[in-house]
Write a protein that holds these residues in place. Sequence first.
Motif, mmCIF file in Angstrom:
data_model
loop_
_atom_site.group_PDB
_atom_site.id
_atom_site.type_symbol
_atom_site.label_atom_id
_atom_site.label_comp_id
_atom_site.label_asym_id
_atom_site.label_seq_id
_atom_site.Cartn_x
_atom_site.Cartn_y
_atom_site.Cartn_z
ATOM 1 N N VAL A 151 -2.376 35.488 -53.442
ATOM 2 C CA VAL A 151 -3.391 36.522 -54.020
ATOM 3 C C VAL A 151 -3.628 37.791 -52.974
ATOM 4 O O VAL A 151 -3.357 38.870 -53.166
ATOM 5 N N ARG A 152 -3.901 37.138 -51.912
ATOM 6 C CA ARG A 152 -4.314 38.007 -50.616
ATOM 7 C C ARG A 152 -3.270 39.007 -50.163
ATOM 8 O O ARG A 152 -3.069 40.390 -50.280
ATOM 9 N N VAL A 153 -1.889 38.246 -50.023
ATOM 10 C CA VAL A 153 -0.817 38.859 -49.699
ATOM 11 C C VAL A 153 -0.423 39.847 -50.655
ATOM 12 O O VAL A 153 -0.164 41.040 -50.350
ATOM 13 N N GLN A 154 -0.368 39.661 -51.879
ATOM 14 C CA GLN A 154 0.151 40.901 -53.000
ATOM 15 C C GLN A 154 -0.753 41.757 -52.955
ATOM 16 O O GLN A 154 -0.211 43.041 -52.936
ATOM 17 N N MET A 155 -2.041 41.437 -53.057
ATOM 18 C CA MET A 155 -3.293 42.755 -53.270
ATOM 19 C C MET A 155 -3.026 43.225 -52.028
ATOM 20 O O MET A 155 -3.059 44.692 -52.079
ATOM 21 N N MET A 156 -3.460 42.734 -51.009
ATOM 22 C CA MET A 156 -3.508 43.740 -49.519
ATOM 23 C C MET A 156 -2.121 44.333 -49.372
ATOM 24 O O MET A 156 -2.393 45.462 -48.913
ATOM 25 N N GLY A 157 -1.176 43.740 -49.665
ATOM 26 C CA GLY A 157 0.119 44.287 -49.456
ATOM 27 C C GLY A 157 0.271 45.676 -50.306
ATOM 28 O O GLY A 157 0.685 46.706 -49.778
ATOM 29 N N GLN A 158 0.071 45.437 -51.604
ATOM 30 C CA GLN A 158 0.049 46.638 -52.315
ATOM 31 C C GLN A 158 -0.845 47.862 -52.010
ATOM 32 O O GLN A 158 -0.768 49.066 -51.900
ATOM 33 N N LEU A 159 -2.087 47.296 -51.720
ATOM 34 C CA LEU A 159 -3.028 48.466 -51.647
ATOM 35 C C LEU A 159 -3.150 49.054 -50.258
ATOM 36 O O LEU A 159 -3.133 50.094 -50.007
ATOM 37 N N PHE A 160 -3.075 48.309 -48.980
ATOM 38 C CA PHE A 160 -3.266 48.586 -47.834
ATOM 39 C C PHE A 160 -2.072 48.590 -46.710
ATOM 40 O O PHE A 160 -1.844 48.952 -45.576
ATOM 41 N N GLY A 161 -0.894 48.113 -47.510
ATOM 42 C CA GLY A 161 0.390 47.855 -46.990
ATOM 43 C C GLY A 161 0.299 46.861 -45.596
ATOM 44 O O GLY A 161 1.355 46.876 -45.179
ATOM 45 N N ASN A 162 -0.690 46.100 -45.562
ATOM 46 C CA ASN A 162 -0.852 45.081 -44.425
ATOM 47 C C ASN A 162 -1.317 43.884 -45.045
ATOM 48 O O ASN A 162 -2.225 43.978 -45.836
ATOM 49 N N HIS A 163 -0.934 42.741 -44.601
ATOM 50 C CA HIS A 163 -1.315 41.468 -45.165
ATOM 51 C C HIS A 163 -2.720 41.238 -44.770
ATOM 52 O O HIS A 163 -3.221 40.433 -45.476
ATOM 53 N N TYR A 164 -3.180 41.579 -43.792
ATOM 54 C CA TYR A 164 -4.558 41.052 -43.252
ATOM 55 C C TYR A 164 -5.045 42.477 -42.543
ATOM 56 O O TYR A 164 -5.271 42.465 -41.267
ATOM 57 N N PRO A 165 -5.393 43.428 -43.417
ATOM 58 C CA PRO A 165 -6.126 44.678 -42.863
ATOM 59 C C PRO A 165 -7.475 44.274 -41.903
ATOM 60 O O PRO A 165 -7.486 44.963 -40.886
ATOM 61 N N SER A 166 -8.253 43.645 -42.123
ATOM 62 C CA SER A 166 -9.124 43.366 -41.543
ATOM 63 C C SER A 166 -9.934 42.229 -41.946
ATOM 64 O O SER A 166 -9.823 41.877 -43.216
ATOM 65 N N PHE A 167 -10.771 41.482 -41.229
ATOM 66 C CA PHE A 167 -11.643 40.306 -41.687
ATOM 67 C C PHE A 167 -12.356 40.759 -42.847
ATOM 68 O O PHE A 167 -12.490 39.859 -43.951
ATOM 69 N N LEU A 168 -12.851 41.952 -42.602
ATOM 70 C CA LEU A 168 -13.860 42.387 -43.848
ATOM 71 C C LEU A 168 -13.101 42.524 -45.102
ATOM 72 O O LEU A 168 -13.825 41.826 -46.084
ATOM 73 N N HIS A 169 -11.967 43.199 -45.208
ATOM 74 C CA HIS A 169 -11.527 43.204 -46.513
ATOM 75 C C HIS A 169 -11.102 41.873 -46.981
ATOM 76 O O HIS A 169 -11.523 41.738 -48.236
ATOM 77 N N VAL A 170 -10.643 41.040 -46.080
ATOM 78 C CA VAL A 170 -10.235 39.647 -46.770
ATOM 79 C C VAL A 170 -11.385 38.946 -47.214
ATOM 80 O O VAL A 170 -11.442 38.243 -48.371
ATOM 81 N N LEU A 171 -12.493 39.034 -46.355
ATOM 82 C CA LEU A 171 -13.756 38.416 -46.788
ATOM 83 C C LEU A 171 -14.183 38.962 -48.136
ATOM 84 O O LEU A 171 -14.655 37.827 -49.069
ATOM 85 N N ILE A 172 -14.245 40.072 -48.355
ATOM 86 C CA ILE A 172 -14.804 40.751 -49.702
ATOM 87 C C ILE A 172 -13.812 40.225 -50.786
ATOM 88 O O ILE A 172 -14.435 39.741 -51.789
ATOM 89 N N LEU A 173 -12.514 40.303 -50.621
ATOM 90 C CA LEU A 173 -11.805 39.677 -51.696
ATOM 91 C C LEU A 173 -11.786 38.245 -52.147
ATOM 92 O O LEU A 173 -11.917 37.948 -53.153
ATOM 93 N N ASN A 174 -12.016 37.244 -50.823
ATOM 94 C CA ASN A 174 -12.334 35.985 -51.114
ATOM 95 C C ASN A 174 -13.681 35.680 -51.860
ATOM 96 O O ASN A 174 -13.738 34.935 -52.633
ATOM 97 N N ILE A 175 -14.684 36.709 -51.551
ATOM 98 C CA ILE A 175 -15.823 36.387 -52.345
ATOM 99 C C ILE A 175 -15.752 36.761 -53.526
ATOM 100 O O ILE A 175 -16.493 35.918 -54.342
ATOM 101 N N LEU A 176 -15.214 37.721 -54.093
ATOM 102 C CA LEU A 176 -14.785 37.998 -55.226
ATOM 103 C C LEU A 176 -14.156 36.833 -56.015
ATOM 104 O O LEU A 176 -14.626 36.480 -57.273
ATOM 105 N N ILE A 177 -13.307 36.370 -55.502
ATOM 106 C CA ILE A 177 -12.701 35.345 -56.251
ATOM 107 C C ILE A 177 -13.444 33.876 -56.355
ATOM 108 O O ILE A 177 -13.417 33.424 -57.229
#
Lengths: 520, 314
Positions: free
Chosen positions: A421-447
């Motif tokens: 999920v992270r790779v696809q979402m971050m890849g499309q939205l930000f162009g980077n698979h791991y833009p920053s810890f905060l982005h990934v943390l927010i996504l994970n909290i939502l899921i």
Amino acid sequence: MEDDSRPLLSSEQTGEDYLQRDSTNSLDFRTKRPFHVERKNIINDGPQETVSAEAAVLNSRLHYYSRLMGSSDRQLSPPDHVIPQPDEIYIYSPLGTAFKVPGSDHTSKNPSIITIFAIWNTMMGTSILSMPWGIKQAGFTLGVFIVIFIGLLMLYCCYIVLKSPKSIPCVDTSDWEFPDVCQYYFGKVGQWSSLMFSMVSLVGAMVVYWVLMSNFLFNTGQFIYNHVHNINVSDSELETNGSEKVICPYPNTNPGGNNTISTLYLSDNGNMSDVNPFERYWSKTNTVPFYLIILLLPLLCLRSASFFARFTFLGTISVVYLIVLVTVKAVRLGFHLEFHWFDKTEFYVPEFRLLFPQLTGVLTLAFFIHNCIITLMKNNKDQENNNFLDNFPSSDIMVFVARTFLLFQMITVYPLLGYLVRVQMMGQLFGNHYPSFLHVLILNILIVGAGVLMATFYPNIGSIIRFSGAICGLALVFVFPALVHMITLRRQGMLRWTSAISHSLLILLGVANLVAQFFM
Amino acid sequence: RADFILFEVLLMGKSGSGKTSMRSIIFANYIARDTRRLGATIDVEHSHVRFLGNLVLNLWDCGGQDTFMENYFTSQRDNIFRNVEVLIYVFDVESRELEKDMHYYQSCLEAILQNSPDAKVFCLVHKMDLVQEDQRDLIFKEREEDLRRLSRPLACTCFRTSIWDETLYKAWSSIVYQLIPNVQQLETNLRNFAQIIEADEVLLFERATFLVISHYQCKEQRDAHRFEKISNIIKQFKLSCSKLAASFQSMEVRNSNFAAFIDVFTSNTYVMVIMSDPSIPSAATLINIRNARKHFEKLERVDGPKHSLHMRMR
């Protein structure tokens, strides 16, 4: 080139020459030679080398380039047009022989059995646990027909998805996925919608996983607690009397009298002061889902999921174990099949029921990501028991093993899904698979939040599966493949009326599947 | 005390043209992971590698944005283009924006003319493996003519390169060959040296890149790609050594048919000597190499063209 099919080191000429030339040399060349270095004789004019000069130097280059980058970098991987022709490639075995690659197709294909096993391994999953409930919702006979029919339908859709990148002209589509094909045909709309729908299926699967993990963790804890405190599980109101216990509705021998048992059961739950403190802190819907957060949220935030990919074999083992479990139970409990075609009796559901779209919804997700065969199941009237393993009391040891197994397997698969999920979402939205810890943390909290909410308030995995299956199946199984196929045929000028109509029907079927879920 | 004037070799070109891969391959550096950017670059990625004693290879990775390039050339120009010994400009043969590429190239040339008019200019038409084989010569010739025309009054040397064949190695060998001071003298002396010690072949490598800058062979050798293969092997070995915090100094490979010696030669070079007479003991060859070393070092120190303006560090 000379006789290419002869193994390299069995040739008599230079091998023997080496040995004869220098009898004082204690090294036996044939056993000590590294297997990827071609023969060289700098003194003699030996026979021609069996490896061409370009291939040899390319081999040297590739060795060197592979030292320059990390294992996951593809920047210096050789593109296809650079690799020599198949008739110039030799496979060197560590035993010293070398043989040629037989044909030009063989280099890119795995033996079929490996491919089949890889697909099977990927698809096997937790929809198996909902299949019994789904079959019951449709009735046994109708259920079997539907499984076969939907299976064939989705096989065809999978086939046209596989074919779709190949008919795109002028572009190298060798590493394209289906969303790339959608983007090619439908532009931004196609790209974003195919992304969204695959997110629905992935997030749906993750929510189901969370519910199931809570369930298994709860039952495991319950079992251990009961075992340690030597408590006999008191759901005997609903158990059968035999040696193999199953939770079954109790036959009501006195239809006119008061049904006091059920009211007693209800009032037991209502009296809070008698509740065991263990049960308060270890509740299937109220607390266990939250305990899982502590374990899984850190795992989700890891940068790379390759560690978890090693555990995919556990899924296969779990399924095999489930099959064994079901067979053993069926043998011991016996078949209880009565055929009532259209009306309900007290213990059996009819063979054809109007609730069959629920099965098709489940199947759409089951065949999409998972695969399932197990259908052998008895009856159960209770809507909430759409989890196969919930039909056995928590003191059953075989089921306990199954739960623990599945719990462990799910804990290793959950981060993998999160990574996808992270790779696809971050890849499309930000162009980077791991833009920053905060982005990934927010996504994970939502899921994780979605999973916890579902586990607390609506833990019917059957419904979650059928809704997410119907939604994502609509787009990625029915609509997009059919549209892509029709457009391809149209561009090639080969679209016939029959084909157009049947593919449009396919799309309508997908829409009907989704709509029916809401009405049932 | 030592006084160095470091001269620069600029490696420039549009983002994605292959400069970083090229530099990694030639200099055996690991590719820095953050050179792969998926967004627009805002700053210039800048890295340097020392080689040939007083030369520093400066890799300027410019983003593709127009506004950035304009700023870059107006404000930073003197900084970047001073003391430039060599400009290596990399063109991606598949680029769709030929006009823009040529425009940037010309801006670089103007800056060079103003600040370092004696610099040598090399143009690499890169990624040639993506062009169909029968069209490669044609396309390269066209580009070469255009570039020569655009570069006047400076003279540029053009190469066609690809990391997947020997053209990259040969192009860089030629470039480094032209940068070695007194290279013709070195070659003559190398031939004499080889004949005196009765070697089959003697190679001279540049120290940082292990590119073969000169060689002598007394008879035909079968493998035309042996130079690149040896360079690759030694660079891999150097990489392994560096993982152990060790540095590669010398190597001897010997079997019943030949003996090969790789050793430090001068401050800028390594030498490889191949003897096919196995009866000559290693010690003899090593003494020969050691004596020759003193002689060649003196050659290197002789005042050559003005770009060798530096004093050796003691």
